[in-house]
Design a protein around this motif. Structure first.
Motif, short mmCIF file in Angstrom:
data_model
loop_
_atom_site.label_atom_id
_atom_site.label_comp_id
_atom_site.label_asym_id
_atom_site.label_seq_id
_atom_site.Cartn_x
_atom_site.Cartn_y
_atom_site.Cartn_z
N GLU A 79 47.46 46.08 39.74
CA GLU A 79 47.26 44.89 39.29
C GLU A 79 48.01 45.78 37.56
OE1 GLU A 79 44.23 41.57 38.22
OE2 GLU A 79 43.53 43.42 39.05
N GLU A 80 47.01 46.31 37.37
CA GLU A 80 47.34 46.93 36.32
C GLU A 80 48.60 48.23 35.90
OE1 GLU A 80 44.96 50.65 36.24
OE2 GLU A 80 42.96 49.41 35.72
N ARG A 81 49.60 47.85 37.05
CA ARG A 81 50.67 48.36 36.23
C ARG A 81 51.51 46.87 36.98
NH1 ARG A 81 51.60 52.39 41.22
NH2 ARG A 81 54.12 52.01 40.72
N GLY A 82 50.93 45.38 37.02
CA GLY A 82 51.93 44.76 36.58
C GLY A 82 52.67 43.91 38.51
N LEU A 83 52.15 44.97 39.51
CA LEU A 83 52.80 44.65 40.59
C LEU A 83 52.34 43.18 40.98
CD1 LEU A 83 54.06 47.94 41.30
CD2 LEU A 83 54.91 46.27 40.41
N VAL A 84 50.99 43.04 41.44
CA VAL A 84 50.03 41.90 41.98
C VAL A 84 49.54 41.25 40.46
CG1 VAL A 84 49.83 43.03 43.53
CG2 VAL A 84 47.98 43.27 42.57
N SER A 85 49.31 40.35 41.21
CA SER A 85 48.45 39.05 40.38
C SER A 85 46.90 39.18 41.46
CB SER A 85 49.02 38.40 39.37
OG SER A 85 49.10 37.22 39.63
N ARG A 86 45.57 38.28 40.94
CA ARG A 86 44.61 38.04 41.47
C ARG A 86 43.65 36.40 39.79
NH1 ARG A 86 40.95 43.53 43.56
NH2 ARG A 86 41.18 43.83 41.62
N PRO A 87 43.71 36.11 40.63
CA PRO A 87 42.76 35.04 39.60
C PRO A 87 41.45 36.13 39.11
CG PRO A 87 42.28 34.09 42.28
CD PRO A 87 43.14 35.36 41.88
N ALA A 88 41.12 35.37 38.18
CA ALA A 88 40.08 35.61 37.21
C ALA A 88 38.52 35.49 38.05
CB ALA A 88 40.04 35.08 35.97
N THR A 89 38.65 34.72 38.69
CA THR A 89 37.57 34.42 39.56
C THR A 89 37.80 33.23 40.72
OG1 THR A 89 37.66 32.14 38.82
CG2 THR A 89 36.38 33.44 37.71
N ALA A 90 37.22 33.45 42.09
CA ALA A 90 37.28 33.30 43.41
C ALA A 90 37.15 31.85 43.28
CB ALA A 90 36.40 33.91 44.17
N PRO A 91 39.13 31.44 43.85
CA PRO A 91 39.01 30.18 44.38
C PRO A 91 37.90 29.36 44.91
CG PRO A 91 40.42 31.06 44.67
CD PRO A 91 40.12 31.98 44.58
N ARG A 92 37.42 29.97 46.24
CA ARG A 92 36.17 30.00 47.14
C ARG A 92 35.18 31.08 47.86
NH1 ARG A 92 40.62 31.03 50.14
NH2 ARG A 92 40.88 31.39 52.43
N GLY A 93 34.33 30.82 47.93
CA GLY A 93 33.48 32.12 47.98
C GLY A 93 33.61 33.42 47.39
N ARG A 94 33.85 34.77 47.33
CA ARG A 94 34.32 35.91 46.75
C ARG A 94 35.44 36.61 47.15
NH1 ARG A 94 28.83 39.10 48.37
NH2 ARG A 94 30.75 40.74 47.97
N GLU A 95 36.18 35.25 47.64
CA GLU A 95 37.83 36.17 47.81
C GLU A 95 38.69 35.73 47.00
OE1 GLU A 95 39.00 34.80 51.68
OE2 GLU A 95 37.84 35.35 52.60
N LEU A 96 39.13 37.00 46.47
CA LEU A 96 40.47 36.83 45.34
C LEU A 96 41.75 36.97 46.28
CD1 LEU A 96 38.38 39.35 42.13
CD2 LEU A 96 38.72 37.17 42.98
N PRO A 97 42.34 35.82 46.66
CA PRO A 97 43.38 35.71 46.90
C PRO A 97 44.47 36.54 45.95
CG PRO A 97 43.43 33.53 46.26
CD PRO A 97 42.26 34.96 45.81
N THR A 98 45.48 37.82 46.67
CA THR A 98 46.49 38.50 45.76
C THR A 98 47.87 38.54 46.06
OG1 THR A 98 44.68 40.54 46.24
CG2 THR A 98 47.07 40.60 45.51
N VAL A 99 48.91 38.21 45.25
CA VAL A 99 50.17 37.95 44.70
C VAL A 99 50.54 39.02 44.89
CG1 VAL A 99 49.68 35.66 45.66
CG2 VAL A 99 50.23 35.59 43.33
N LEU A 100 51.90 38.95 44.85
CA LEU A 100 53.63 40.18 44.10
C LEU A 100 53.62 38.86 42.93
CD1 LEU A 100 55.09 41.00 47.29
CD2 LEU A 100 53.42 42.40 45.86
N THR A 101 53.81 40.01 42.31
CA THR A 101 54.09 39.15 40.66
C THR A 101 55.83 39.24 41.06
OG1 THR A 101 54.40 41.91 39.73
CG2 THR A 101 52.36 39.69 39.29
N GLY A 102 56.84 39.04 39.73
CA GLY A 102 58.16 39.35 40.39
C GLY A 102 58.71 40.82 39.62
N ALA A 103 58.01 41.86 39.20
CA ALA A 103 57.84 42.99 39.60
C ALA A 103 57.80 43.27 40.54
CB ALA A 103 57.07 43.93 38.38
#
Length: 148
Positions: A79-103
């Motif tokens: 995340e610090e290198r800009g390769l993935v992103s996660r929401p600041a707060t969990a959309p449900r429960g405590r899970e933070l779904p992670t996705v790839l960025t363009g980089a």
């Protein structure tokens, strides 16, 4: 009276040779991924997210065969290198779904090509049928040890 069987020579023990293969694969992947500034765990995380976007930390840890704590460190670094992103707060429960960025997608493509090359080298001299049989045999080993 039953005679107990032992493992015998390690060179003939499936588990020992399997571990040798796993270590050789890890080392070869590490050499190929190092120029891309990725560890094997980081690559595994990117590959999983490329195939299954939105996975949680726990799901990624299971898929990459590391602890949740280790995956937290991996994700934080990616995340610090800009390769993935996660929401600041969990959309449900405590899970933070992670996705790839363009980089992240770009880095994954380069890494996946490199790892594919390692897999090609690993299977060199084996026919496609032999490779398929090996994959099926290893999957059977996993099922047998997992109890199903």
């Amino acid at each position: 009276m039953t005679k107990e069987r032992t493992v015998g020579p390690v060179e003939d023990a499936v588990g020992y040779v399997l571990k040798q293969a796993a270590v050789a694969l890890h080392n070869a992947m590490d050499l190929e991924l190092r120029p891309l500034h990725l560890t094997v765990s980081q690559y595994s995380c990117l590959e999983l997210l490329g195939q299954r976007p939105g996975m949680s930390n726990a799901e990624l840890a299971r898929g990459a065969f590391v602890s949740r704590q280790s995956m937290s460190v991996v994700l934080r670094g990616l995340e610090e290198r800009g390769l993935v992103s996660r929401p600041a707060t969990a959309p449900r429960g405590r899970e933070l779904p992670t996705v790839l960025t363009g980089a992240g997608r770009d880095r994954l493509l380069a890494a996946s090509v490199a790892v594919h090359g390692v897999q090609q080298r690993m299977g060199a001299g084996m026919t496609p049928a032999q490779q398929r049989s090996l994959l099926e045999a290893l999957a059977a080993c996993v099922r047998n040890l997992a109890g199903g």
